[in-house]
Motif scaffolding. Structure first.
Motif, PDB file in Angstrom:
ATOM      1  N   ILE A 175      26.048   2.609  29.618  1.00 15.92           N
ATOM      2  CA  ILE A 175      26.531   3.801  28.906  1.00 15.92           C
ATOM      3  C   ILE A 175      26.241   5.061  29.725  1.00 15.92           C
ATOM      4  N   LEU A 176      25.043   5.132  30.331  1.00 16.07           N
ATOM      5  CA  LEU A 176      24.719   6.282  31.174  1.00 16.07           C
ATOM      6  C   LEU A 176      25.686   6.375  32.358  1.00 16.07           C
ATOM      7  N   CYS A 177      26.061   5.230  32.915  1.00 19.69           N
ATOM      8  CA  CYS A 177      26.980   5.226  34.055  1.00 19.69           C
ATOM      9  C   CYS A 177      28.405   5.610  33.648  1.00 19.69           C
ATOM     10  N   CYS A 178      28.756   5.377  32.383  1.00 17.13           N
ATOM     11  CA  CYS A 178      30.109   5.698  31.905  1.00 17.13           C
ATOM     12  C   CYS A 178      30.288   7.187  31.620  1.00 17.13           C
ATOM     13  N   LEU A 179      29.199   7.859  31.260  1.00 23.06           N
ATOM     14  CA  LEU A 179      29.297   9.249  30.825  1.00 23.06           C
ATOM     15  C   LEU A 179      29.478  10.196  32.017  1.00 23.06           C
ATOM     16  N   PRO A 180      30.224  11.295  31.821  1.00 21.90           N
ATOM     17  CA  PRO A 180      30.448  12.268  32.915  1.00 21.90           C
ATOM     18  C   PRO A 180      29.246  13.186  33.115  1.00 21.90           C
ATOM     19  N   THR A 197      28.275  -4.459  44.040  1.00 23.46           N
ATOM     20  CA  THR A 197      29.106  -4.257  45.233  1.00 23.46           C
ATOM     21  C   THR A 197      30.399  -3.513  44.953  1.00 23.46           C
ATOM     22  N   SER A 198      30.778  -3.388  43.681  1.00 20.10           N
ATOM     23  CA  SER A 198      32.054  -2.727  43.374  1.00 20.10           C
ATOM     24  C   SER A 198      32.003  -1.222  43.639  1.00 20.10           C
ATOM     25  N   LEU A 199      30.785  -0.645  43.648  1.00 19.95           N
ATOM     26  CA  LEU A 199      30.677   0.794  43.867  1.00 19.95           C
ATOM     27  C   LEU A 199      30.820   1.189  45.334  1.00 19.95           C
ATOM     28  N   ASN A 200      30.619   0.235  46.259  1.00 24.51           N
ATOM     29  CA  ASN A 200      30.625   0.583  47.680  1.00 24.51           C
ATOM     30  C   ASN A 200      31.920   1.278  48.109  1.00 24.51           C
ATOM     31  N   VAL A 201      33.054   0.822  47.595  1.00 23.56           N
ATOM     32  CA  VAL A 201      34.336   1.397  48.008  1.00 23.56           C
ATOM     33  C   VAL A 201      34.606   2.736  47.334  1.00 23.56           C
ATOM     34  N   THR A 202      33.774   3.132  46.379  1.00 23.92           N
ATOM     35  CA  THR A 202      33.986   4.397  45.662  1.00 23.92           C
ATOM     36  C   THR A 202      33.129   5.527  46.215  1.00 23.92           C
ATOM     37  N   PHE A 203      32.272   5.242  47.206  1.00 21.63           N
ATOM     38  CA  PHE A 203      31.344   6.257  47.704  1.00 21.63           C
ATOM     39  C   PHE A 203      32.032   7.503  48.262  1.00 21.63           C
ATOM     40  N   PRO A 204      33.132   7.388  49.008  1.00 22.75           N
ATOM     41  CA  PRO A 204      33.810   8.612  49.464  1.00 22.75           C
ATOM     42  C   PRO A 204      34.247   9.510  48.301  1.00 22.75           C
ATOM     43  N   THR A 205      34.726   8.891  47.218  1.00 24.12           N
ATOM     44  CA  THR A 205      35.118   9.655  46.032  1.00 24.12           C
ATOM     45  C   THR A 205      33.913  10.354  45.423  1.00 24.12           C
ATOM     46  N   MET A 206      32.790   9.652  45.352  1.00 20.54           N
ATOM     47  CA  MET A 206      31.588  10.218  44.739  1.00 20.54           C
ATOM     48  C   MET A 206      31.006  11.363  45.566  1.00 20.54           C
ATOM     49  N   THR A 207      31.073  11.243  46.896  1.00 13.64           N
ATOM     50  CA  THR A 207      30.538  12.333  47.725  1.00 13.64           C
ATOM     51  C   THR A 207      31.293  13.629  47.466  1.00 13.64           C
ATOM     52  N   ARG A 208      32.599  13.518  47.224  1.00  9.76           N
ATOM     53  CA  ARG A 208      33.392  14.716  46.903  1.00  9.76           C
ATOM     54  C   ARG A 208      33.100  15.195  45.488  1.00  9.76           C
ATOM     55  N   GLU A 209      32.975  14.276  44.555  1.00  9.89           N
ATOM     56  CA  GLU A 209      32.792  14.646  43.152  1.00  9.89           C
ATOM     57  C   GLU A 209      31.428  15.276  42.895  1.00  9.89           C
ATOM     58  N   PHE A 210      30.375  14.703  43.489  1.00  6.87           N
ATOM     59  CA  PHE A 210      29.020  15.213  43.242  1.00  6.87           C
ATOM     60  C   PHE A 210      28.570  16.222  44.288  1.00  6.87           C
ATOM     61  N   TYR A 225      43.449   3.107  40.697  1.00 10.52           N
ATOM     62  CA  TYR A 225      44.359   3.356  39.577  1.00 10.52           C
ATOM     63  C   TYR A 225      43.737   4.188  38.454  1.00 10.52           C
ATOM     64  N   PHE A 226      42.420   4.181  38.322  1.00  6.35           N
ATOM     65  CA  PHE A 226      41.778   4.891  37.215  1.00  6.35           C
ATOM     66  C   PHE A 226      40.676   5.811  37.763  1.00  6.35           C
ATOM     67  N   SER A 227      39.428   5.575  37.342  1.00  6.08           N
ATOM     68  CA  SER A 227      38.262   6.313  37.807  1.00  6.08           C
ATOM     69  C   SER A 227      37.128   5.323  38.007  1.00  6.08           C
ATOM     70  N   TRP A 228      36.210   5.645  38.905  1.00  3.07           N
ATOM     71  CA  TRP A 228      35.115   4.713  39.150  1.00  3.07           C
ATOM     72  C   TRP A 228      34.279   4.447  37.915  1.00  3.07           C
ATOM     73  N   ARG A 229      34.270   5.379  36.958  1.00  3.68           N
ATOM     74  CA  ARG A 229      33.490   5.156  35.724  1.00  3.68           C
ATOM     75  C   ARG A 229      34.043   3.986  34.903  1.00  3.68           C
ATOM     76  N   ILE A 230      35.330   3.711  35.035  1.00  3.87           N
ATOM     77  CA  ILE A 230      35.940   2.616  34.279  1.00  3.87           C
ATOM     78  C   ILE A 230      35.383   1.269  34.734  1.00  3.87           C
ATOM     79  N   ILE A 231      34.823   1.217  35.941  1.00  2.00           N
ATOM     80  CA  ILE A 231      34.151  -0.002  36.405  1.00  2.00           C
ATOM     81  C   ILE A 231      33.114  -0.449  35.384  1.00  2.00           C
ATOM     82  N   PHE A 232      32.391   0.507  34.824  1.00  2.00           N
ATOM     83  CA  PHE A 232      31.337   0.194  33.855  1.00  2.00           C
ATOM     84  C   PHE A 232      31.894   0.010  32.447  1.00  2.00           C
ATOM     85  N   VAL A 233      32.919   0.760  32.099  1.00  2.00           N
ATOM     86  CA  VAL A 233      33.516   0.651  30.760  1.00  2.00           C
ATOM     87  C   VAL A 233      33.993  -0.771  30.507  1.00  2.00           C
ATOM     88  N   PHE A 234      34.641  -1.380  31.494  1.00  2.00           N
ATOM     89  CA  PHE A 234      35.192  -2.723  31.322  1.00  2.00           C
ATOM     90  C   PHE A 234      34.116  -3.798  31.184  1.00  2.00           C
TER      91      PHE A 234
END
Length: 472
Positions: free
Chosen positions: A92-97, A29-42, A162-171
């Motif tokens: 790891i796949l989710c963390c990589l750019p 569920t943590s990714l739901n709030v990041t979808f607007p960011t992802m639509t722009r990024e991808f 404060y950071f990037s959505w990828r940090i969700i997985f790093v932590f």
């Protein structure tokens, strides 16, 4: 009566499986709030990006449907080890750019791990915890399956802000390593049915049913009502469901043991369990989205709005489990059902007058009600199942839980989409219209859950109802 002791090794085994499940459900569920960011990024539409959640949920449900076979065929430690390794690779796949499709692959690998670890958590409790302590420990497990989804938007919103959505997985990587160490050192349950064959046809039929049934509501919301694609989805869902039920009732080794529902009390508890999870996950999705559209708040504030309710639910879960152990199911289930009715009616009445504080307080009230009933519903149903069928029961209820949550998100999301289709130029009015209809549906489901509980109370008092004794 003196309570039987639960060993430290059992507690650490539960902790290992609980931690792995918590990580999977939190990222769900943590990714739901990041979808607007992802639509722009991808550079992809939201309908594609949201597969990171809907695809994840469907994969979890499908893997959970195989858990009866897996837990009977394989020892818990190698099974847990496999889940951790798959989760680490996916993380790891989710963390990589990398590109979106490798990110989706990573999410599906994480879903595979969650689909293994969550049934394994309940399997350890049902196998190693005495019946008279079961409510307490399933209450603790309930903290994982109910706290993590509601905490997700807060966690994702903070990290994305404060950071990037990828940090969700790093932590989550250090937590995965901790879970691995705990599981390797303590999980020792052996397989119980090496001869059970795998029902591949049943898995295909179940997968087609789940995808097509979910597609009904997706297309209904996307098209603003009934359409040809909805008709096709309804036909496919009805056909595959009928075939799946027939397969499960006639096969010697069915994917899901639907025969358990022939005992009326288990069927009633299963229906109640699914309704509670539908309301829980659906509400934790609906309220932040409604608040963002109607109140104009940002995703971080919307996520934080759910945090007090999440903390309250996590805090009371073990205590209501202990209350069930001492007083039985009647009191806790009635409190749960009545609380959800009151909370959903209040939300329906106050939809157009909502503030962040009102939504936060009503969510807290409903979360408390949910936690009174959720874990205890499964605990009570498990007492009517013989030891030889506990893994079948575990698999069946976990599939109900996961798919009901997925369906709750899809259905309530469709209600919001219908509001947007009706009022395309007024975001606030569309949000109120969609949320009002969604809350009305929640009221109906809460009333159905109360009716089911009242019927089950009468049935449970019947001395002819067979119940596995504590000494069995």
């Amino acid at each position: 009566m003196q309570e039987e002791r639960v060993s430290t090794q059992t507690k650490l085994s539960i902790a290992a499986a609980a931690l792995l499940s918590f990580i999977g459900i939190l990222t769900e569920t943590s990714l739901n709030v990041t979808f607007p960011t992802m639509t722009r990024e991808f550079g992809l539409p939201l309908s594609t990006i949201q597969l990171l959640t809907s695809g994840y949920l469907l994969m979890v449900t499908i893997i959970m449907s195989t858990s009866s076979f897996l837990l009977k065929r394989f020892d818990t430690r190698p099974l847990f080890r496999c889940a951790v390794i798959v989760s680490v690779i996916g993380t790891i796949l989710c963390c990589l750019p990398l590109n979106y499709w490798l990110l989706l692959l990573g999410r599906l690998l994480q879903a595979t791990a969650t689909g293994i670890s969550t049934p394994l958590l309940i399997h350890v409790i049902l196998s190693l915890v005495p019946v008279n302590r079961r409510g307490t420990y399933i209450g603790i497990a309930n903290m994982v399956t109910s706290f993590a989804p509601a905490l997700g938007p807060t966690y994702g919103g903070l990290i994305n802000y404060y950071f990037s959505w990828r940090i969700i997985f790093v932590f989550t990587l250090p937590l995965l390593l901790v879970a691995w160490v705990l599981g390797e050192a303590n999980l020792r349950l052996d397989a119980q049915g090496a001869g059970k064959s795998f029902d591949g046809v049943g898995l295909v039929l179940l997968s087609f049913f789940m995808v097509s049934f979910t597609e009904i509501f997706d297309q209904f919301g996307a098209n603003g009502g009934w359409s040809f694609t909805v008709t096709i989805a309804v036909c496919v869902a009805a056909l595959t469901l009928g075939l799946f039920i027939w397969r499960c009732l006639t096969s010697k080794s069915p994917l899901l043991n639907l025969r358990l529902f022939k005992k009326i009390i288990i069927g009633l508890r299963g229906a109640n369990y699914a309704i509670l999870q539908f309301i829980n996950i659906g509400s934790s999705f609906l309220l932040p989205v409604f608040a963002e559209n109607f109140l104009g708040i940002d995703s971080l504030t919307a996520g934080l709005m759910l945090l007090p309710g999440s903390l309250l639910g996590a805090f009371i879960a073990p205590f209501v489990g202990r209350l069930y152990d001492r007083r039985g199911p009647t009191l806790v289930l009635l409190i749960s059902n009545v609380s959800l009715i009151i909370g959903s009616v209040a939300l329906w009445i106050l939809t157009g007058k909502s503030t962040v504080v009102i939504l936060m307080l009503l969510y807290m009230f409903m979360r408390a009600g949910f936690n009174f009933g959720y874990g205890n519903t499964m605990s009570d149903a498990s007492k009517f199942v013989p030891a030889s069928q506990q893994t079948d029961f575990n698999s069946l209820f976990n599939v109900l839980q996961q798919y009901a949550g997925s369906l709750g998100t899809t259905v309530l999301s469709s209600s919001l989409s219908l509001g947007e289709a009706r009022f395309p130029h007024d975001v606030k009015l569309a949000a109120v219209h969609g949320a009002t209809n969604a809350f009305a549906l929640v009221i109906v489901l809460a009333l159905v859950a109360l009716a089911i509980t009242l019927v089950s109370i009468k049935i449970r008092k019947d001395p002819s109802v067979e119940m596995r004794s504590i000494g069995a």
